[in-house]
Design a protein around this motif. Sequence first.
Motif, mmCIF file in Angstrom:
data_model
loop_
_atom_site.group_PDB
_atom_site.id
_atom_site.type_symbol
_atom_site.label_atom_id
_atom_site.label_comp_id
_atom_site.label_asym_id
_atom_site.label_seq_id
_atom_site.Cartn_x
_atom_site.Cartn_y
_atom_site.Cartn_z
ATOM 1 N N ARG A 43 0.822 -1.210 0.000
ATOM 2 C CA ARG A 43 0.000 0.000 0.000
ATOM 3 C C ARG A 43 0.864 1.272 0.000
ATOM 4 N N ARG A 44 1.997 1.217 0.664
ATOM 5 C CA ARG A 44 2.905 2.370 0.623
ATOM 6 C C ARG A 44 3.463 2.563 -0.783
ATOM 7 N N ALA A 45 3.732 1.459 -1.475
ATOM 8 C CA ALA A 45 4.218 1.561 -2.851
ATOM 9 C C ALA A 45 3.193 2.252 -3.742
ATOM 10 N N LEU A 46 1.913 2.019 -3.493
ATOM 11 C CA LEU A 46 0.867 2.711 -4.243
ATOM 12 C C LEU A 46 0.946 4.222 -3.997
ATOM 13 N N VAL A 47 1.154 4.586 -2.749
ATOM 14 C CA VAL A 47 1.224 6.010 -2.390
ATOM 15 C C VAL A 47 2.424 6.684 -3.056
ATOM 16 N N THR A 48 3.585 6.048 -2.973
ATOM 17 C CA THR A 48 4.772 6.668 -3.560
ATOM 18 C C THR A 48 4.650 6.760 -5.074
ATOM 19 N N ALA A 49 3.995 5.780 -5.689
ATOM 20 C CA ALA A 49 3.793 5.833 -7.142
ATOM 21 C C ALA A 49 2.880 6.995 -7.526
ATOM 22 N N ILE A 50 1.925 7.318 -6.669
ATOM 23 C CA ILE A 50 1.036 8.453 -6.927
ATOM 24 C C ILE A 50 1.789 9.766 -6.752
ATOM 25 N N LEU A 51 2.639 9.844 -5.731
ATOM 26 C CA LEU A 51 3.313 11.101 -5.403
ATOM 27 C C LEU A 51 4.537 11.386 -6.271
ATOM 28 N N ASP A 52 5.228 10.362 -6.709
ATOM 29 C CA ASP A 52 6.500 10.559 -7.414
ATOM 30 C C ASP A 52 6.408 11.511 -8.614
ATOM 31 N N PRO A 53 5.347 11.442 -9.424
ATOM 32 C CA PRO A 53 5.291 12.362 -10.574
ATOM 33 C C PRO A 53 4.907 13.798 -10.216
ATOM 34 N N VAL A 54 4.522 14.026 -8.970
ATOM 35 C CA VAL A 54 4.018 15.343 -8.569
ATOM 36 C C VAL A 54 5.186 16.226 -8.132
ATOM 37 N N ASP A 55 5.375 17.333 -8.828
ATOM 38 C CA ASP A 55 6.477 18.262 -8.564
ATOM 39 C C ASP A 55 6.114 19.197 -7.400
ATOM 40 N N PRO A 56 6.854 19.130 -6.281
ATOM 41 C CA PRO A 56 6.550 20.032 -5.169
ATOM 42 C C PRO A 56 6.585 21.506 -5.560
ATOM 43 N N GLY A 57 7.456 21.871 -6.485
ATOM 44 C CA GLY A 57 7.514 23.265 -6.920
ATOM 45 C C GLY A 57 6.227 23.719 -7.568
ATOM 46 N N VAL A 58 5.614 22.842 -8.332
ATOM 47 C CA VAL A 58 4.332 23.159 -8.954
ATOM 48 C C VAL A 58 3.252 23.296 -7.878
ATOM 49 N N LEU A 59 3.278 22.415 -6.895
ATOM 50 C CA LEU A 59 2.308 22.498 -5.797
ATOM 51 C C LEU A 59 2.429 23.822 -5.057
ATOM 52 N N ARG A 60 3.655 24.244 -4.823
ATOM 53 C CA ARG A 60 3.880 25.499 -4.092
ATOM 54 C C ARG A 60 3.299 26.683 -4.854
ATOM 55 N N LYS A 61 3.583 26.745 -6.121
ATOM 56 C CA LYS A 61 3.075 27.850 -6.939
ATOM 57 C C LYS A 61 1.557 27.835 -6.990
ATOM 58 N N ARG A 62 0.979 26.655 -7.168
ATOM 59 C CA ARG A 62 -0.481 26.549 -7.268
ATOM 60 C C ARG A 62 -1.156 26.875 -5.941
ATOM 61 N N ALA A 63 -0.539 26.452 -4.829
ATOM 62 C CA ALA A 63 -1.106 26.766 -3.519
ATOM 63 C C ALA A 63 -1.146 28.267 -3.292
ATOM 64 N N ALA A 64 -0.095 28.967 -3.703
ATOM 65 C CA ALA A 64 -0.074 30.427 -3.560
ATOM 66 C C ALA A 64 -1.175 31.064 -4.394
ATOM 67 N N GLU A 65 -1.390 30.533 -5.598
ATOM 68 C CA GLU A 65 -2.433 31.080 -6.468
ATOM 69 C C GLU A 65 -3.817 30.872 -5.869
ATOM 70 N N LEU A 66 -4.076 29.676 -5.357
ATOM 71 C CA LEU A 66 -5.409 29.368 -4.843
ATOM 72 C C LEU A 66 -5.694 30.034 -3.501
ATOM 73 N N ALA A 67 -4.642 30.304 -2.728
ATOM 74 C CA ALA A 67 -4.842 30.917 -1.413
ATOM 75 C C ALA A 67 -4.944 32.436 -1.476
ATOM 76 N N ALA A 68 -4.490 33.032 -2.564
ATOM 77 C CA ALA A 68 -4.458 34.495 -2.671
ATOM 78 C C ALA A 68 -5.848 35.094 -2.473
ATOM 79 N N GLY A 69 -5.917 36.060 -1.589
ATOM 80 C CA GLY A 69 -7.163 36.770 -1.365
ATOM 81 C C GLY A 69 -8.176 36.055 -0.509
ATOM 82 N N ARG A 70 -7.816 34.882 -0.001
ATOM 83 C CA ARG A 70 -8.758 34.132 0.835
ATOM 84 C C ARG A 70 -8.403 34.305 2.308
ATOM 85 N N SER A 71 -9.321 33.910 3.182
ATOM 86 C CA SER A 71 -9.141 34.139 4.615
ATOM 87 C C SER A 71 -8.104 33.197 5.208
#
Length: 221
Positions: A43-71
């Motif tokens: 089950r952990r191998a399933l999780v790492t396979a899901i996460l491995d293609p996800v770029d943390p840098g992209v997540l950071r940029k997108r989180a800033a975009e979605l959080a902007a102007g919100r409480s």
Amino acid sequence: MDPITTLSDPAFEVPPVPDAPRGIAWLRAYVARFSRGTDHARRRALVTAILDPVDPGVLRKRAAELAAGRSADVARAVTVEVLAEALGLAVPADAVITVGRAYHPHLDAAPDTDAAVTTLVEACGGTWDEATAARIGLLVQACDATAALVGNARRRTGDVDTAVAGTLRDDPPVRVTRRVRDGEPVTVDLGGLPFGAGPHACPGRDHAIAIACGILEAGVR
């Protein structure tokens, strides 16, 4: 025994959870977080396979975009939105938040918890299997812990990266974890180990930090 040794010692197992065909009990029984032995490894191998293609840098940029102007209380919703988007899922954040309140086996489930799990399974394709549980587990585990990291980091001064690093060192969102040895419960202090250690160490460390930093960069401080 120090925490790293304890968390790496197979004699200290995660507490067992009962199985169930549906609902929150099913989720607990099928995620890597509460699994043991070969079930955990698979089950952990399933999780790492899901996460491995996800770029943390992209997540950071997108989180800033979605959080902007919100409480300032937006961290849970943004965490779910960002991670779900990266995984190609359209899931209601409120369902993830509801499940998160009862995710750990020692917590009581509210009446709407099982229905929220069903909603998330349907959003993930409708199949009650380990792959679905892995995706839901990722969202649920990220939701509260990342929001707590953001909340604690807000109290610090300095740039975002320094604030998050200092929070993880001095005021981490997760302070203890549970194990069982010879049938006896053991509470493990995670001081200095904000993402755990051993086979159950959090596989999403870099992703969680990236999302937290992105939310804070949007001014949610």
